[in-house]
Design an enzyme around this catalytic site. Structure first.
Site, PDB file in Angstrom:
ATOM      1  N   ASN A  37       0.811  -1.226   0.000  1.00 47.88           N
ATOM      2  CA  ASN A  37       0.000   0.000   0.000  1.00 47.88           C
ATOM      3  C   ASN A  37       0.845   1.279   0.000  1.00 47.88           C
ATOM      4  O   ASN A  37       1.678   1.479   0.884  1.00 47.88           O
ATOM      5  CB  ASN A  37      -0.886  -0.016   1.262  1.00 47.88           C
ATOM      6  CG  ASN A  37      -2.164   0.744   1.070  1.00 47.88           C
ATOM      7  OD1 ASN A  37      -2.452   1.247  -0.015  1.00 47.88           O
ATOM      8  ND2 ASN A  37      -2.951   0.846   2.135  1.00 47.88           N
ATOM      9  N   HIS A 122     -14.545  -4.997  10.780  1.00 47.29           N
ATOM     10  CA  HIS A 122     -14.218  -3.640  11.259  1.00 47.29           C
ATOM     11  C   HIS A 122     -15.496  -2.881  11.571  1.00 47.29           C
ATOM     12  O   HIS A 122     -16.339  -2.700  10.699  1.00 47.29           O
ATOM     13  CB  HIS A 122     -13.529  -2.852  10.158  1.00 47.29           C
ATOM     14  CG  HIS A 122     -12.087  -3.145  10.008  1.00 47.29           C
ATOM     15  ND1 HIS A 122     -11.184  -2.204   9.564  1.00 47.29           N
ATOM     16  CD2 HIS A 122     -11.362  -4.267  10.235  1.00 47.29           C
ATOM     17  CE1 HIS A 122      -9.978  -2.735   9.523  1.00 47.29           C
ATOM     18  NE2 HIS A 122     -10.062  -3.988   9.917  1.00 47.29           N
ATOM     19  N   ARG A 147     -13.729  -5.717  15.450  1.00 47.29           N
ATOM     20  CA  ARG A 147     -12.772  -4.698  15.880  1.00 47.29           C
ATOM     21  C   ARG A 147     -13.518  -3.382  16.030  1.00 47.29           C
ATOM     22  O   ARG A 147     -14.256  -2.982  15.119  1.00 47.29           O
ATOM     23  CB  ARG A 147     -11.687  -4.584  14.809  1.00 47.29           C
ATOM     24  CG  ARG A 147     -10.662  -3.523  15.081  1.00 47.29           C
ATOM     25  CD  ARG A 147      -9.724  -3.336  13.887  1.00 47.29           C
ATOM     26  NE  ARG A 147     -10.051  -2.126  13.181  1.00 47.29           N
ATOM     27  CZ  ARG A 147      -9.182  -1.418  12.447  1.00 47.29           C
ATOM     28  NH1 ARG A 147      -7.927  -1.829  12.312  1.00 47.29           N
ATOM     29  NH2 ARG A 147      -9.551  -0.322  11.836  1.00 47.29           N
ATOM     30  N   TYR A 159      -7.763   7.486  14.052  1.00 47.53           N
ATOM     31  CA  TYR A 159      -7.482   6.320  13.223  1.00 47.53           C
ATOM     32  C   TYR A 159      -8.706   5.388  13.105  1.00 47.53           C
ATOM     33  O   TYR A 159      -9.365   5.096  14.102  1.00 47.53           O
ATOM     34  CB  TYR A 159      -6.292   5.508  13.790  1.00 47.53           C
ATOM     35  CG  TYR A 159      -6.251   4.162  13.149  1.00 47.53           C
ATOM     36  CD1 TYR A 159      -5.819   4.026  11.836  1.00 47.53           C
ATOM     37  CD2 TYR A 159      -6.762   3.040  13.797  1.00 47.53           C
ATOM     38  CE1 TYR A 159      -5.872   2.810  11.189  1.00 47.53           C
ATOM     39  CE2 TYR A 159      -6.819   1.811  13.161  1.00 47.53           C
ATOM     40  CZ  TYR A 159      -6.371   1.709  11.864  1.00 47.53           C
ATOM     41  OH  TYR A 159      -6.448   0.505  11.211  1.00 47.53           O
ATOM     42  N   ASP A 210      -7.465  -1.799  17.587  1.00 47.55           N
ATOM     43  CA  ASP A 210      -6.181  -1.512  16.937  1.00 47.55           C
ATOM     44  C   ASP A 210      -5.656  -0.173  17.431  1.00 47.55           C
ATOM     45  O   ASP A 210      -6.262   0.872  17.179  1.00 47.55           O
ATOM     46  CB  ASP A 210      -6.381  -1.478  15.412  1.00 47.55           C
ATOM     47  CG  ASP A 210      -5.063  -1.466  14.653  1.00 47.55           C
ATOM     48  OD1 ASP A 210      -4.009  -1.283  15.295  1.00 47.55           O
ATOM     49  OD2 ASP A 210      -5.092  -1.645  13.414  1.00 47.55           O
ATOM     50  N   HIS A 212      -2.751   0.929  16.492  1.00 50.76           N
ATOM     51  CA  HIS A 212      -2.034   1.399  15.304  1.00 50.76           C
ATOM     52  C   HIS A 212      -0.709   2.074  15.640  1.00 50.76           C
ATOM     53  O   HIS A 212      -0.416   3.188  15.174  1.00 50.76           O
ATOM     54  CB  HIS A 212      -2.947   2.306  14.464  1.00 50.76           C
ATOM     55  CG  HIS A 212      -2.798   2.061  12.985  1.00 50.76           C
ATOM     56  ND1 HIS A 212      -2.036   2.852  12.168  1.00 50.76           N
ATOM     57  CD2 HIS A 212      -3.300   1.080  12.185  1.00 50.76           C
ATOM     58  CE1 HIS A 212      -2.082   2.382  10.932  1.00 50.76           C
ATOM     59  NE2 HIS A 212      -2.835   1.298  10.913  1.00 50.76           N
ATOM     60  N   GLU A 236      -4.174  -4.551  19.464  1.00 52.12           N
ATOM     61  CA  GLU A 236      -3.278  -4.687  18.309  1.00 52.12           C
ATOM     62  C   GLU A 236      -2.285  -3.533  18.209  1.00 52.12           C
ATOM     63  O   GLU A 236      -2.645  -2.373  18.452  1.00 52.12           O
ATOM     64  CB  GLU A 236      -4.159  -4.727  17.045  1.00 52.12           C
ATOM     65  CG  GLU A 236      -3.391  -4.749  15.756  1.00 52.12           C
ATOM     66  CD  GLU A 236      -4.335  -4.743  14.558  1.00 52.12           C
ATOM     67  OE1 GLU A 236      -5.511  -5.135  14.719  1.00 52.12           O
ATOM     68  OE2 GLU A 236      -3.898  -4.336  13.476  1.00 52.12           O
ATOM     69  N   GLU A 262       1.640  -6.568  11.438  1.00 50.90           N
ATOM     70  CA  GLU A 262       1.149  -6.397  10.065  1.00 50.90           C
ATOM     71  C   GLU A 262       2.186  -5.728   9.170  1.00 50.90           C
ATOM     72  O   GLU A 262       2.103  -5.846   7.953  1.00 50.90           O
ATOM     73  CB  GLU A 262      -0.190  -5.632  10.038  1.00 50.90           C
ATOM     74  CG  GLU A 262      -0.108  -4.189  10.468  1.00 50.90           C
ATOM     75  CD  GLU A 262      -1.470  -3.494  10.474  1.00 50.90           C
ATOM     76  OE1 GLU A 262      -2.450  -4.107  10.888  1.00 50.90           O
ATOM     77  OE2 GLU A 262      -1.511  -2.330  10.054  1.00 50.90           O
ATOM     78  N   ARG A 283       0.577 -10.993  13.214  1.00 45.28           N
ATOM     79  CA  ARG A 283      -0.237 -10.455  12.116  1.00 45.28           C
ATOM     80  C   ARG A 283       0.471 -10.404  10.768  1.00 45.28           C
ATOM     81  O   ARG A 283      -0.113  -9.950   9.785  1.00 45.28           O
ATOM     82  CB  ARG A 283      -0.734  -9.055  12.508  1.00 45.28           C
ATOM     83  CG  ARG A 283      -1.795  -9.204  13.555  1.00 45.28           C
ATOM     84  CD  ARG A 283      -2.528  -7.972  13.916  1.00 45.28           C
ATOM     85  NE  ARG A 283      -2.956  -7.073  12.863  1.00 45.28           N
ATOM     86  CZ  ARG A 283      -3.944  -7.309  12.010  1.00 45.28           C
ATOM     87  NH1 ARG A 283      -4.615  -8.432  12.068  1.00 45.28           N
ATOM     88  NH2 ARG A 283      -4.261  -6.402  11.096  1.00 45.28           N
ATOM     89  N   HIS A 312      -3.140 -10.029   8.975  1.00 47.90           N
ATOM     90  CA  HIS A 312      -3.629  -8.774   8.393  1.00 47.90           C
ATOM     91  C   HIS A 312      -4.527  -9.090   7.195  1.00 47.90           C
ATOM     92  O   HIS A 312      -4.188  -9.945   6.380  1.00 47.90           O
ATOM     93  CB  HIS A 312      -2.387  -7.999   7.932  1.00 47.90           C
ATOM     94  CG  HIS A 312      -2.634  -6.598   7.531  1.00 47.90           C
ATOM     95  ND1 HIS A 312      -1.726  -5.898   6.766  1.00 47.90           N
ATOM     96  CD2 HIS A 312      -3.646  -5.743   7.789  1.00 47.90           C
ATOM     97  CE1 HIS A 312      -2.181  -4.670   6.566  1.00 47.90           C
ATOM     98  NE2 HIS A 312      -3.342  -4.549   7.181  1.00 47.90           N
ATOM     99  N   ASP A 316      -6.267  -3.356   1.440  1.00 52.28           N
ATOM    100  CA  ASP A 316      -5.085  -3.224   0.581  1.00 52.28           C
ATOM    101  C   ASP A 316      -4.425  -4.581   0.311  1.00 52.28           C
ATOM    102  O   ASP A 316      -3.464  -4.656  -0.445  1.00 52.28           O
ATOM    103  CB  ASP A 316      -4.074  -2.213   1.142  1.00 52.28           C
ATOM    104  CG  ASP A 316      -3.847  -2.319   2.645  1.00 52.28           C
ATOM    105  OD1 ASP A 316      -4.817  -2.211   3.412  1.00 52.28           O
ATOM    106  OD2 ASP A 316      -2.689  -2.504   3.048  1.00 52.28           O
ATOM    107  N   GLU A 339      -8.361 -11.332   9.811  1.00 49.64           N
ATOM    108  CA  GLU A 339      -9.052 -10.052   9.593  1.00 49.64           C
ATOM    109  C   GLU A 339      -9.831 -10.106   8.274  1.00 49.64           C
ATOM    110  O   GLU A 339      -9.343 -10.622   7.276  1.00 49.64           O
ATOM    111  CB  GLU A 339      -8.012  -8.921   9.530  1.00 49.64           C
ATOM    112  CG  GLU A 339      -8.615  -7.549   9.349  1.00 49.64           C
ATOM    113  CD  GLU A 339      -7.557  -6.443   9.379  1.00 49.64           C
ATOM    114  OE1 GLU A 339      -6.350  -6.753   9.234  1.00 49.64           O
ATOM    115  OE2 GLU A 339      -7.938  -5.278   9.546  1.00 49.64           O
ATOM    116  N   TRP A 402       1.506   7.051  12.321  1.00 43.39           N
ATOM    117  CA  TRP A 402       0.122   7.085  11.904  1.00 43.39           C
ATOM    118  C   TRP A 402      -0.598   5.830  12.342  1.00 43.39           C
ATOM    119  O   TRP A 402      -0.103   4.752  12.281  1.00 43.39           O
ATOM    120  CB  TRP A 402       0.010   7.227  10.384  1.00 43.39           C
ATOM    121  CG  TRP A 402      -1.425   7.062   9.953  1.00 43.39           C
ATOM    122  CD1 TRP A 402      -2.468   7.936  10.178  1.00 43.39           C
ATOM    123  CD2 TRP A 402      -1.992   5.931   9.269  1.00 43.39           C
ATOM    124  NE1 TRP A 402      -3.626   7.409   9.664  1.00 43.39           N
ATOM    125  CE2 TRP A 402      -3.370   6.191   9.117  1.00 43.39           C
ATOM    126  CE3 TRP A 402      -1.456   4.736   8.798  1.00 43.39           C
ATOM    127  CZ2 TRP A 402      -4.233   5.289   8.494  1.00 43.39           C
ATOM    128  CZ3 TRP A 402      -2.294   3.850   8.179  1.00 43.39           C
ATOM    129  CH2 TRP A 402      -3.674   4.120   8.026  1.00 43.39           C
TER     130      TRP A 402
END
Ligand code: GCO
Ligand code: MG
Length: 402
Positions: A37, A122, A147, A159, A210, A212, A236, A262, A283, A312, A316, A339, A402
């Protein structure tokens, strides 16, 4: 059998995908996903310039030898671009082998270990009410694991929360956008989301979250502890994981199960995390972690340490990766969860597939190989569009994870 042609298909049916098609002299072909991605063309060029010419004339059944040739033979090892390129070739070879032997790939990996592959969806919302509602709707649709992500008051663009009611999609077309981040506001807020979820939705549903990569280890430890009463399935990516011993600190303070990886691309990224039992779920995906061949070795190593898979599976990762993950998850013993972020209808049309969802579980289908194809004519109508993941800044402007 010999590989006679190796072709890359770069397309954007609502989002970018790089797909490898390996053809053989017996008319059988295999597909591999090569999507990284926001860095798609780097992998495409790695493959077309440096890998594909070396495959012509090779025996597609020699999967291990081709893997070792691409890994050791390059001299330069690991890294997301290299390992995604290797994965694309590897997965296409497993697809070919399954088709040639007229059996689904899961049979080449040991056969069925379970009826179906437990998946998580999600759910998200701009506030707690919306997030709870979204989890409830996913439960009504049959998901047993969800999630939950939620807008944090005072943090614009938190996020995992989409803008304007659209389904959440991590990358955006154009140049990278920017989001805002405040650890303090997030940490004060998140436990109230899970408290409400348990009060309203009961003890049964598996809840995941998550982070992130946004916390320091001690902040993550505090969050894990605060979430213990709500019995998460996992927390996560609580912090960036390049420094594997960060997880020792988190682990010392909380019994909330931990998932990470991931962004990993080889077993070496997770070696200490697994060996020291600092995580519960790994992941690293098939597409970014060197394909089925390397995922199998990694999962077998993890099994020795009670670590299970939780691959993961965001949008993407193309339907080719989804199919590969489902064959893998159906077969290996230490499968944990997969996921599942459904692709758009256009993506599903470009990649017709055999896999299906019912009552919380997915199944890869019983077609020979991976059971996924590509409609090249339709793909050609959806040309690549530059797109990036966003970046995040703290309230004072400092760039953060991020
Ligand atoms: C997840 C994710 C993703 C990633 C995305 C990056 O599904 O758990 O963290 O949505 O941000 O896949 O490309
Ligand atoms: Mg994630």
């Amino acid at each position: 059998m010999k590989i006679t042609e190796a072709r890359l298909i770069v397309c954007s049916p609502d989002r970018n995908f790089v797909t490898l098609k390996l053809c053989t002299d017996e008319g059988i072909y295999g597909l591999g996903d090569a999507t990284l991605n926001g860095r798609e063309l780097a992998v495409a060029s790695y493959l077309s310039e440096h890998v594909l010419p070396c495959l012509i004339g090779r025996d597609p059944f020699a999967i291990e030898d081709i893997w070792q040739t691409l890994y050791r033979g390059a001299y330069w090892r690991r890294g997301p671009v290299t390992m995604t390129a290797i994965a694309a070739v590897d997965v296409a070879l497993w697809d070919i082998k399954g088709k040639a032997l007229n059996t689904p790939v899961y049979n080449l990996l040991g056969g069925r270990s379970r009826q179906g592959v437990l998946v998580y969806a999600h759910a998200n919302g701009k506030d707690i009410e919306e997030a709870v509602d979204s989890v409830r709707r996913h439960m009504e649709a049959g998901y047993l694991a969800v999630r939950a992500q939620c807008g944090v008051p005072g943090v614009a663009g938190s996020y995992g929360v989409p803008k304007g009611g659209k389904p959440y999609e991590p990358a955006e077309r154009g140049l990278p956008g920017e989001g805002v981040w405040s650890t303090e506001r997030y940490l004060n807020f998140v436990p109230s989301l899970f408290e409400k979820l348990r009060v309203d939705l009961g003890p049964e549903v598996h809840l995941l979250h998550d982070v992130h990569h946004r916390l320091t280890p001690i902040e993550a430890a505090r969050l894990g502890k605060a979430l213990e009463p709500y019995r998460l399935f996992w927390m996560e990516d609580p912090c960036p994981a390049e420094l594997q011993e960060s997880f020792e600190l988190i682990r010392r303070h909380t019994t909330t199960p931990l998932a990470t990886g991931e962004v990993f691309n080889s077993v070496w990224d997770a070696h200490e995390l697994i060996r020291r039992q600092w995580i519960d779920y790994l992941r690293m995906s098939i597409v970014h972690g060197g394909g089925i061949t390397h995922a199998k070795k990694t999962a077998d190593f993890a099994a020795l340490y009670h670590v299970r898979t939780g691959f993961h599976g965001a949008t993407d990762l193309s339907p080719v990766t989804m199919a590969a993950a489902l064959h893998f998850g159906l077969a290996i013993h230490n499968f944990g969860i997969q996921e599942h972020m459904p692709h758009t209808r256009l993506t599903d049309e470009v990649f017709p597939h055999e896999y299906s969802f019912a009552e919380g579980y997915m199944h890869p289908g019983d077609a020979a190989g991976l059971g996924v194809d590509i409609d090249e004519k339709l793909a050609a109508k959806c040309p690549y569009q530059r797109a990036y993941l966003p970046v995040a800044r703290k309230l004072d402007g400092t760039l953060t994870d991020w």
